[in-house]
Design a protein around this motif. Structure first.
Motif, short mmCIF file in Angstrom:
data_model
loop_
_atom_site.label_atom_id
_atom_site.label_comp_id
_atom_site.label_asym_id
_atom_site.label_seq_id
_atom_site.Cartn_x
_atom_site.Cartn_y
_atom_site.Cartn_z
N LEU A 11 2.22 1.83 -3.48
CA LEU A 11 1.16 2.37 -4.34
C LEU A 11 0.96 3.86 -4.07
O LEU A 11 0.89 4.68 -4.99
N LEU A 12 0.90 4.21 -2.78
CA LEU A 12 0.69 5.62 -2.42
C LEU A 12 1.86 6.47 -2.89
O LEU A 12 1.68 7.59 -3.37
N ASN A 13 3.05 5.93 -2.79
CA ASN A 13 4.23 6.69 -3.19
C ASN A 13 4.21 6.95 -4.70
O ASN A 13 4.54 8.05 -5.14
N TRP A 14 3.78 5.97 -5.47
CA TRP A 14 3.70 6.17 -6.92
C TRP A 14 2.61 7.17 -7.28
O TRP A 14 2.69 7.85 -8.28
N ALA A 15 1.57 7.21 -6.44
CA ALA A 15 0.47 8.13 -6.73
C ALA A 15 0.90 9.58 -6.53
O ALA A 15 0.25 10.50 -7.01
N GLY A 16 2.02 9.79 -5.81
CA GLY A 16 2.55 11.14 -5.64
C GLY A 16 1.57 12.09 -4.98
O GLY A 16 1.06 11.81 -3.90
N LEU A 44 0.83 -1.21 0.00
CA LEU A 44 0.00 0.00 0.00
C LEU A 44 0.86 1.26 0.00
O LEU A 44 0.57 2.23 -0.69
N PHE A 50 -6.20 8.93 -0.51
CA PHE A 50 -6.14 7.48 -0.28
C PHE A 50 -5.49 7.17 1.07
O PHE A 50 -5.90 6.25 1.77
N ARG A 51 -4.48 7.97 1.41
CA ARG A 51 -3.80 7.75 2.70
C ARG A 51 -4.81 7.90 3.84
O ARG A 51 -4.83 7.11 4.77
#
Lengths: 308, 301
Positions: free
Chosen positions: B94-99, B91, B105-106
């Motif tokens: 994924l969050l890191n790629w979403a920038g 997770l 989402f966090r």
């Protein structure tokens, strides 16, 4: 810390240089189209996961507005909308007393631990004295101790003081600071510039004034994190209310909810709609708290990880 | 004069620290020692503790319920801790790629962490209900006949593990913060060297956040060994109602019952010390085994 709010800049000089080098070297350009598709896939995945994380709340909230026979129908929108469950909970349980007890305990626990931990953290960060690191090592070591090891004698102490059956044991221990918060606040104090305190000292402020008038206001973000964490911990605690509270009238909301599970769940009359509704009442204040202090929660937890 | 200033400083420091010193002596040091003493006695709160030597520890070794509780706790920890670490890492990545878009989402991922454990226990009973629960309803729509999660002994722990994954939000935030601290230059350099996405993740991302992963791993393990509230809410009656489920009997639950429901304070004290020793041994092994894989930035400076 700030990295959480502002994502790392994508194009600092170093990156620019790297990108140029890549182009000069005729490397394949970053896969643009694939990236866009990738982004959509990423958002789709994140949205699905979000649904999985949020849906139980929605399910619970929705079920609390359904009549008894429809609680388990798994419909998103209740077929028959009713507020009866909220009325029943109020009639079946001393919910007002539970809420009052919980609010009282939570506020006292939060205030006590925030002030005392800040004092202790200040003592460990501003002053230099022999054995400071050793003593602080002991503070850290107590964090490793499982609660079970101190649980029984602590109960016996409160019993000897005649406090079993009252709300006192649920918060009064917080008057002596808590290792985790002491650690957190000390980290913050150590980051403050010392000059400010020396200036206050030259202006004639004594130790107590430097702490209350200079250090505390500067530490507001960390104090808020401490208060929010403890508010949550005190509100949601089950173990201590189980140990110390005897009469239903004295219960906190989580302890009360447990007694409702006993009474209306598997062990009892199978009135799940009451349990569902009481769960909503127990949980909603925490959701509100999170949205009020979201940024502080996130920052506080991120700090825990990086400093631990 | 220097000495005088120093002693004045020491006195001031001790004044500020005094709440903790008192609390430590009364609520930590004394209880730890007293539990140690009680573990060699029979004590029911009403009568004075009676010294019985090593009897409690001998009894502990022969107590089937202790063995059961230990087995349950180890199985639960062995399943939930790696699962939590993997899920929170996935997770966080994924969050890191979403920038920039990750904020929303966090929040969503963290929200369950706010739920009181009692309510989580209730949600478990409802959502994992074998006949009409949400999980089996969803499994049903894709043609799978879901198990009786809350009653079938072999499915209770997997169910509780799945439920524990609902609250990985805290670990996600810790790992995400670590991911955000990985210097961009490393990725740029790797890209120049022709490293692909998976290669970058494996050779840069994972080593650079291994410290945070280690932290999450240790903290989750210690927490798993003390699991209490969710399973107790779902499966064990408090007060007059006495339903129970052996498959969910965790060590902390049995300890609590011995101490505060059966008033076997001496026996429970012995159990507490055993738990303490087990946690210390497990943590020590974890540190020894994982340390080789943890990369600390400071080492290279």
């Amino acid at each position: 810390m700030t990295a959480l709010d502002t994502p790392a800049p994508r194009l600092d000089p170093a990156t620019a240089v790297a990108v140029e080098t890549v182009e000069v070297a005729k490397e394949p350009a970053p896969k643009e189209v694939g990236n866009r598709l990738g982004r959509w896939l990423l958002y789709a995945a994140l949205s699905l996961i979000t649904l999985a994380f949020v849906y139980p709340f929605v399910w619970l909230l929705s079920a609390s507005f359904k009549p008894r026979g429809e609680v388990f129908d798994n419909r998103l929108i209740p077929k028959t909308f009713t507020l009866d469950n909220y009325v029943s909970v109020w009639q079946e349980a001393p919910m007002a007393a539970w809420l009052f007890n919980t609010v009282l305990v939570t506020l006292l626990a939060t205030a006590a631990v925030t002030v005392s931990s800040a004092m202790v953290a200040w003592g460990f960060s501003y002053f230099r004295f022999r054995g400071r690191n050793l003593l602080f090592g002991v503070v850290l070591a107590t964090m490793m101790l499982p609660g079970a090891v101190t649980m029984i004698p602590t109960y016996l102490i409160w019993d000897a003081l005649g406090q079993v059956g009252t709300l006192t044991p649920l918060w009064a221990g917080n008057l002596f600071g808590s290792a985790f918060y002491i650690f957190l606040l000390r980290q913050f104090f150590l980051g403050l510039p010392r000059d400010v305190f020396e200036a206050a000292r030259i202006d004639g402020a004594n130790n107590w004034q430097i702490f209350t008038r200079v250090a505390m206001p500067l530490t507001k973000p960390a104090l808020i994190v401490t208060a929010l964490f403890e508010f949550q911990a005190a509100w949601t605690d089950l173990m201590r209310p189980l140990i110390y509270l005897r009469d239903s009238e004295d219960f906190t909301v989580p302890r009360g909810l447990k007694s409702l599970v006993d009474q209306f769940g598997f062990g009892g009359q199978w009135h799940w709609e009451i349990i569902v509704t009481a769960s909503v009442i127990t949980t909603v204040p925490m959701i509100v708290l999170f949205f009020l202090g979201q940024r502080h929660f996130v920052q506080g937890i991120a700090t825990t990880g990086s400093k631990g | 004069m220097g000495r005088q200033v120093r002693s004045r400083e020491t006195r001031a420091a001790l004044l500020f620290i005094s709440p903790w010193i008192v609390g430590f002596l009364v609520f930590t040091a004394y209880p730890v020692i007293y539990t140690g003493y009680l573990s060699f006695t029979d004590y029911d709160v009403i009568n004075d503790p009676a010294f019985v030597g090593f009897d409690n520890f001998k009894e502990l070794l022969e107590d089937d319920k202790v063995a059961l509780a230990l087995r349950n706790t180890f199985i639960f920890a062995a399943m939930s801790v790696p699962a939590q670490l993997l899920v929170s890492l996935a997770l966080a990545l994924l969050l890191n790629w979403a920038g920039r878009a990750s904020g929303f989402f966090r929040t969503a991922f963290f929200l369950p962490k706010m739920t009181p454990p009692v309510a989580i226990g209730v949600l478990f009973l409802l959502i994992f209900n074998g006949q009409s629960g949400l999980i089996n309803g969803m499994l049903g729509t894709i043609g799978i006949d879901g198990p009786a999660w809350t009653t079938d002994p072999s499915w209770v722990k997997p169910g509780l593990v799945m439920m524990s994954l609902w609250t990985v939000g805290g670990s996600v935030i810790i790992l995400l913060a670590a991911l955000r601290n990985v210097p961009q230059e490393l990725y740029d350099a790797a890209r120049v060297d022709g490293a692909g996405f998976w290669r970058q993740t494996w050779s840069i991302t994972i080593p650079m956040i291994s410290g945070a992963m280690f932290f999450v791993f240790i903290v989750d393990t210690i927490a798993a060994f003390q699991s209490f509230s969710e399973a107790y809410t779902a499966f064990f009656g408090s007060g007059n109602t006495t339903y129970s489920n052996d498959a969910a009997l965790f060590y902390a639950i049995y300890l609590f019952q011995q101490a505060f429901q059966f008033l076997h304070m001496g026996y429970a004290s012995a159990m507490a010390w055993v738990l303490f020793v087990i946690i210390m041994i497990v943590t020590f092994i974890q540190i020894r085994v994982t340390q080789r894989f943890v990369y600390y930035e400071a080492e290279t400076r």
